[in-house]
Design an enzyme around this catalytic site. Structure first.
Site, short mmCIF file in Angstrom:
data_model
loop_
_atom_site.label_atom_id
_atom_site.label_comp_id
_atom_site.label_asym_id
_atom_site.label_seq_id
_atom_site.Cartn_x
_atom_site.Cartn_y
_atom_site.Cartn_z
N ASP A 51 38.07 39.88 32.46
CA ASP A 51 37.92 38.89 31.87
C ASP A 51 37.13 37.53 32.21
OD1 ASP A 51 39.12 38.11 34.18
OD2 ASP A 51 40.71 37.57 33.30
N SER A 52 36.17 38.24 32.94
CA SER A 52 34.72 37.80 33.55
C SER A 52 34.06 37.81 32.70
CB SER A 52 33.83 38.63 34.46
OG SER A 52 34.31 39.78 33.73
N ASP A 90 41.09 43.67 30.69
CA ASP A 90 42.04 42.51 31.58
C ASP A 90 42.58 41.71 30.64
OD1 ASP A 90 42.07 42.43 34.33
OD2 ASP A 90 39.82 41.39 34.07
N LYS A 120 44.50 46.53 32.85
CA LYS A 120 44.41 45.67 34.06
C LYS A 120 44.88 43.52 33.97
CE LYS A 120 40.76 43.97 36.58
NZ LYS A 120 41.16 42.64 36.90
N GLU A 122 46.86 40.55 37.26
CA GLU A 122 46.97 40.06 37.95
C GLU A 122 47.73 39.74 38.45
OE1 GLU A 122 43.98 36.82 38.04
OE2 GLU A 122 42.05 38.01 37.50
N GLU A 189 40.34 41.72 45.92
CA GLU A 189 38.90 41.50 45.44
C GLU A 189 39.14 40.26 46.31
OE1 GLU A 189 38.32 39.82 42.08
OE2 GLU A 189 36.68 38.30 42.48
O1 KIV Z 1 37.57 40.12 35.30
C1 KIV Z 1 36.15 40.61 36.04
O2 KIV Z 1 35.17 40.81 36.23
C2 KIV Z 1 37.46 41.59 37.43
C3 KIV Z 1 36.66 42.21 37.92
C4 KIV Z 1 36.26 40.91 39.19
C5 KIV Z 1 36.72 43.20 38.86
O3 KIV Z 1 38.48 41.21 36.93
#
Ligand code: KIV
Length: 271
Positions: A51-52, A90, A120, A122, A189
């Site tokens: 989600d980055s 994510d 994934k 959090e 992280e």
């Molecule tokens: O969204 C992302 O890129 C991440 C990484 C920083 C692990 O969760």
């Protein structure tokens, strides 16, 4: 011979075998077809459609605004470029917290509409029911502990997490919980390297670090950061393998020069 060189397709089982045999796992983000294709053919083990994308693709300050539809668009593009890597997507903010039914619905949409291999999310004990429900549908889940950017407004800053005993103890409990629930791996992280190493030794599932030192089972970076496309982000843990921003700027300046000076196109570049 390393497992990495032997296998044609990376699965969650292969990742656990890598941990068992002490072979480090390589993971990078990708958000589009072209970069995913390059990263995959270079031999990366895991591609994270993170989600980055909210930051590096859409230009938002945090990861909070990106939607499930946005993530599905990015993930489907990535999957079309990948032949070998395990693709993890994510679950974006607001699509799994506090409502396990919605979490399952979000995860199913990702799996059905993108062809990715895992999701994934959090958090630890706070997302226990969501993790259980997604896993019960046969969808592999990767956890994410330590600095969890979707909680940035709770933390208030992106500094190193779990430096204090209480938070470190909770993080260890969360890692064990995620393993017990059936997660196949955990991203850790921005936590102290010593703590990360302890966590990696406590659980049998792979721990993939970002800013978590070398004592874990693998590493992940944001591809725009490690290639030097994004120059605005320079945390201590980041190693830049290229300075693509400078190369792109140089190429674009040369192109502008050539157009303005009638040098492009030349005779061979026209019909
Ligand atoms: O969204 C992302 O890129 C991440 C990484 C920083 C692990 O969760």
């Amino acid at each position: 011979m390393s497992i990495h060189k032997e296998v044609k397709v990376i699965t969650t089982h292969i990742l656990s075998e890598m941990k068992f045999k002490g072979e480090k796992i390589s993971m990078l983000t990708a958000y589009d077809f072209s970069i995913a294709k390059l990263v995959d053919s270079a031999g990366i083990d895991v591609i994270l459609v993170g989600d980055s994308a909210s930051n590096v693709m859409a230009g938002y300050e945090t990861t909070l605004p990106i939607t499930l539809d946005n993530m599905i668009y990015h993930a489907a593009s990535v999957v079309r470029g990948v032949k070998r890597a395990l693709v993890v997507v994510d679950l974006p903010f607001g699509t799994y917290q506090g409502n396990s039914k919605e979490a399952l619905y979000s995860a199913i949409r990702i799996m059905k509409e993108t062809g990715a291999h895992a999701v994934k999310l959090e958090g630890g004990v706070g997302v226990k029911e969501s993790v259980e429900r997604i896993l019960s549908a046969g969808i592999p889940v990767m956890g994410h502990l330590g600095l969890t950017p979707q909680s940035i407004h709770k933390f208030g800053t992106y500094v190193v997490r779990a430096k204090e005993e209480e938070e470190a103890e909770q993080l260890k409990k969360d890692a064990v919980l995620l393993e017990d629930l059936g997660c196949f791996a955990i991203v850790l992280e921005k936590v102290p390297a010593k703590l990360a190493e302890q966590v990696a030794q406590m659980v049998k599932i792979p721990i993939i670090g970002i800013g978590a030192g070398g004592g874990v089972d693998g590493q992940v970076l944001v591809v725009h950061d490690m290639l030097g496309i994004n120059q605005d982000f320079s945390p201590r843990f980041l190693r830049r393998y290229h300075n693509l921003a400078a190369e792109i700027e140089g190429a674009v300046k040369t192109y502008i020069h050539d157009v303005k000076n009638r040098d492009f196109p030349n005779e061979r570049e026209q019909y």
